[in-house]
Scaffold this motif. Structure first.
Motif, PDB file in Angstrom:
ATOM      1  N   SER A 125      24.459  19.940 100.138  1.00 49.05           N
ATOM      2  CA  SER A 125      25.698  20.513  99.602  1.00 49.05           C
ATOM      3  C   SER A 125      25.516  20.828  98.128  1.00 49.05           C
ATOM      4  O   SER A 125      26.024  21.840  97.623  1.00 49.05           O
ATOM      5  N   HIS A 126      24.810  19.962  97.432  1.00 48.66           N
ATOM      6  CA  HIS A 126      24.554  20.107  95.994  1.00 48.66           C
ATOM      7  C   HIS A 126      23.612  21.288  95.725  1.00 48.66           C
ATOM      8  O   HIS A 126      23.899  22.143  94.885  1.00 48.66           O
ATOM      9  N   GLU A 127      22.502  21.328  96.440  1.00 47.04           N
ATOM     10  CA  GLU A 127      21.510  22.369  96.193  1.00 47.04           C
ATOM     11  C   GLU A 127      21.878  23.701  96.842  1.00 47.04           C
ATOM     12  O   GLU A 127      21.525  24.760  96.318  1.00 47.04           O
ATOM     13  N   GLY A 128      22.549  23.638  97.965  1.00 46.42           N
ATOM     14  CA  GLY A 128      22.814  24.845  98.738  1.00 46.42           C
ATOM     15  C   GLY A 128      24.248  25.328  98.677  1.00 46.42           C
ATOM     16  O   GLY A 128      24.627  26.110  97.809  1.00 46.42           O
ATOM     17  N   PHE A 129      25.078  24.842  99.609  1.00 52.97           N
ATOM     18  CA  PHE A 129      26.430  25.370  99.774  1.00 52.97           C
ATOM     19  C   PHE A 129      27.457  24.238  99.819  1.00 52.97           C
ATOM     20  O   PHE A 129      27.319  23.339 100.647  1.00 52.97           O
ATOM     21  N   MET A 165      27.790  18.935  91.546  1.00 57.90           N
ATOM     22  CA  MET A 165      28.371  17.621  91.838  1.00 57.90           C
ATOM     23  C   MET A 165      29.796  17.772  92.370  1.00 57.90           C
ATOM     24  O   MET A 165      30.193  17.102  93.333  1.00 57.90           O
ATOM     25  N   TYR A 166      30.576  18.611  91.733  1.00 59.15           N
ATOM     26  CA  TYR A 166      31.944  18.912  92.175  1.00 59.15           C
ATOM     27  C   TYR A 166      31.925  19.442  93.603  1.00 59.15           C
ATOM     28  O   TYR A 166      32.726  19.032  94.451  1.00 59.15           O
ATOM     29  N   ALA A 167      30.971  20.335  93.885  1.00 63.41           N
ATOM     30  CA  ALA A 167      30.880  20.939  95.211  1.00 63.41           C
ATOM     31  C   ALA A 167      30.495  19.908  96.275  1.00 63.41           C
ATOM     32  O   ALA A 167      31.085  19.878  97.364  1.00 63.41           O
ATOM     33  N   GLU A 168      29.505  19.071  95.981  1.00 58.24           N
ATOM     34  CA  GLU A 168      29.051  18.121  97.000  1.00 58.24           C
ATOM     35  C   GLU A 168      30.108  17.064  97.295  1.00 58.24           C
ATOM     36  O   GLU A 168      30.269  16.645  98.444  1.00 58.24           O
ATOM     37  N   THR A 169      30.839  16.624  96.269  1.00 62.10           N
ATOM     38  CA  THR A 169      31.874  15.620  96.524  1.00 62.10           C
ATOM     39  C   THR A 169      33.042  16.227  97.295  1.00 62.10           C
ATOM     40  O   THR A 169      33.618  15.578  98.177  1.00 62.10           O
TER      41      THR A 169
END
Length: 621
Positions: free
Chosen positions: A397-401, A434-438
């Motif tokens: 999620s962090h590296e990709g989408f 970080m915002y995206a993965e959480t």
């Protein structure tokens, strides 16, 4: 020497945020002479070193770029002369004549150049053999990721491999000079560097710089079988007889400098350390906020996360994501982007790193493509650093989408000026990821409680160490001060010494992540409080993304414009948002102490997570 690593190689891992067409956004009118200036500046920068150009543009001639000599370049201190010239040229333009996107480019370039000038005062603080961003890892990654487009590229590659011993000798000379003035790695950081070198040089039979090269050469249709054989033999000889011995020499020479560091605590103990660190924090955290303001923001972020856990009855869980293949996870993630505007490129290639070249401090990285081949999005995963399927889900999620690949390719498709490919704001880019993965955890397939547990622990694990880093390196905190700060965050002080030691040995390592995440959380919280039921998550994310990576003061200004357009007066100040837990906290002070004693698992996780950095780019700014 801030530009040293950039001059050598690193642009290929920066957020490459442009496409081959050198244009302004079609819907805007601006100053065409300003675009011409930016385009010329971009070409000048690309012509200063070969590797930066190679990893940024494939068809460099279409950009008006003259191909530079294939070399690793020089290791030298930057006196700021060239940077001042660029700044003077920028200031010849009247900002009021520019379009909105041009004004963003103007402000971003101006800030970056001014920080470059400021950094020229502090050359002794750039550690060339850093445990996370140092030359030994940087060179390996540059060579293993190098792409061969022509026979000339193969010759260029071998020329640069041949230069490695001399290049390392020059880096050692600079390092010895720094050490003579007391600027050197802490012992634990030196141990990490030497351990990484040892792991690489021990791999003699299947060294990745030999294996990867042979595989790449074998796939090249423009080479004859005889040429392939000759190139493979040349490379293997260079790696075994030149490259590996050069790394062994680095390890031996660095060991001789052990103990050269003249301070035992944080950077603030150096005479000019606090001034340097304040400049460093602005670059790393992508904000003009003071160290004191960032400490307060990060502490509040951790405390809010802990009370989300306590009052939400969130408990430790062993539940995990039910997906354990990288391709499966990434395909799934691309189908769950409803809270984000459309426009990102979803093509990708994902693979696992060879164990002999993995850095234990790095879980994964996203490798951006050349600006004229935007479909080549690559994600590399350090399998040994991914603990379970949940961590794999969060890492991708962090590296990709909707993390790095989503943010970078979304902005790329808005046709920004190519100069943006050489300016990076780590606090924004890593904070966004970080915002995206959480946020993406709600689609993990786990229960709400398990998703919240992982979200909260991630926030604590990346933000809490930043509080200590800022205090130790910026304000000269002692271990007693660290204990006080840890208690103020309702964490167990058993972790204080580890946090202190990490701040001393690797200053600033998590500032991109933790301070960036805290600032995105703050903006999201304030926007929701301002707009209430009118808050639109996809539109909010669009505003965050629209002008690409930039300092958070610019992001906040853009959010204010968006909010005022909806009829509100502007983004509410964080201090004006009612704290839903304030009354409970005041009435239950003993419960606070229970939290401090009961969250030992949180403290342990902080230490666990702070040793794992997810990287969009490996070598810093």
């Amino acid at each position: 020497m801030r530009n040293l690593l950039y001059k050598m190689t690193v642009l290929f891992l920066s957020a490459v945020l442009c496409i081959p067409q050198i244009t302004v956004r079609a819907e805007e009118e601006g100053n065409p002479e300003f675009d011409e200036f930016l385009n010329d500046l971009f070409a000048e920068i690309m012509e200063t070193d070969y590797l930066s150009m190679h990893y940024t543009v494939r068809d460099y001639e279409s950009f008006g770029i003259q191909r530079p000599e294939a070399t690793l370049g020089e290791i030298e201190f930057d006196d700021g002369t060239e940077t001042q010239e660029y700044l003077d040229r920028l200031h010849e333009f009247d900002r009021s004549t520019l379009s909105a996107s041009q004004q963003h480019d103007y402000d971003i370039l101006e800030t970056d150049l001014m920080l470059d000038l400021e950094s020229c005062k502090y050359n002794d603080y750039d550690m060339l053999f850093d445990a996370v961003n140092g030359l030994t890892d940087a060179l390996i990654t540059n060579f293993t990721e190098y792409v061969f487009y022509s026979k000339q590229d193969v010759e260029d590659y071998l020329t640069m491999v041949e230069e490695v011993p001399d290049y390392m000798d020059k880096a050692l000379e600079v390092t010895r000079d720094q050490a003579s003035r007391g600027h050197f790695l802490a012992d634990s950081a030196l141990d990490d560097v030497r351990d990484g070198i040892q792991k690489f040089v021990e791999e003699t039979e299947a060294n990745p710089l030999i294996v990867d090269f042979n595989e790449d050469i074998e796939s090249l249709s423009f080479l004859s079988d005889a040429e392939k054989k000759e190139y493979c033999e040349r490379n293997e000889k260079l790696i075994r007889e030149s490259y590996i011995p050069a790394y062994q020499k680095v390890s031996e020479e660095l060991e001789k400098l052990r103990g050269s560091r003249s301070v035992s605590g944080g950077l603030a103990q150096y005479p000019d350390g606090e001034d340097y660190y304040r400049m460093f924090v602005r670059r790393e955290a992508s904000t003009s906020k003071s160290i004191e303001e960032l400490i307060e923001l990060c502490q509040n972020t951790v405390v809010n996360a802990i009370f989300d856990m306590v009052y939400g009855n969130i408990e430790e869980t062993e539940e995990t994501v039910n997906m354990d293949e990288a391709e499966e996870v990434l395909d799934y993630l691309t189908e769950h982007l409803s809270e984000y505007p459309e426009g990102a490129n979803k093509e990708y290639r994902v693979s696992y790193l060879d164990p002999s070249i993995t850095n234990p401090n790095i879980v994964a990285y996203y490798l951006t493509p050349c600006v004229d081949t935007p479909e080549n999005n690559v994600i590399r995963v350090n399998g040994s650093a991914v603990g379970d399927s949940t961590e794999l889900f969060m890492t991708l999620s962090h590296e990709g989408f909707p993390g790095h690949q989503y943010q970078i390719t979304w902005f790329l498709n808005t046709h920004p000026n190519p100069i943006r490919s050489v300016i990076s704001h780590g606090g924004y880019t890593e904070g966004w990821a970080m915002y995206a993965e959480t946020n993406q955890l709600k689609y993990s397939g786990m229960s709400r409680s398990a998703s919240e547990y992982n979200r909260i622990m991630t926030v604590i694990g990346y933000v809490a160490p930043c509080v200590i880093d800022l205090g130790v390196n910026g304000l000269g905190w002692t271990i007693e001060d660290v204990n006080t700060a840890v208690e103020a965050m309702y964490l167990n002080t058993d972790i204080s010494q580890d946090l202190y030691d990490e701040a001393v040995s690797m200053p600033g390592r998590l500032l991109n992540y933790g301070c960036g995440l805290a600032q995105f959380i703050d903006l999201r919280t304030r926007a929701e409080a301002t707009l209430g039921d009118d808050f639109d998550e996809a539109e909010f994310n669009r505003v965050l993304l629209e002008y690409g990576d930039r300092e958070f003061e610019m992001v906040e200004a853009d959010l204010n414009d968006w909010i005022k357009g909806s009829g509100a007066e502007g983004l509410i100040d964080g201090g004006d948002i009612p704290d839903p837990h304030e009354g409970e906290m005041r009435q239950n002070t003993m419960k606070g102490y229970m939290i401090a004693g009961g969250l030992l698992i949180a403290a342990v996780l902080v230490w666990f997570l702070m040793r794992r950095a997810k990287k969009k780019k490996i070598f810093g700014n």
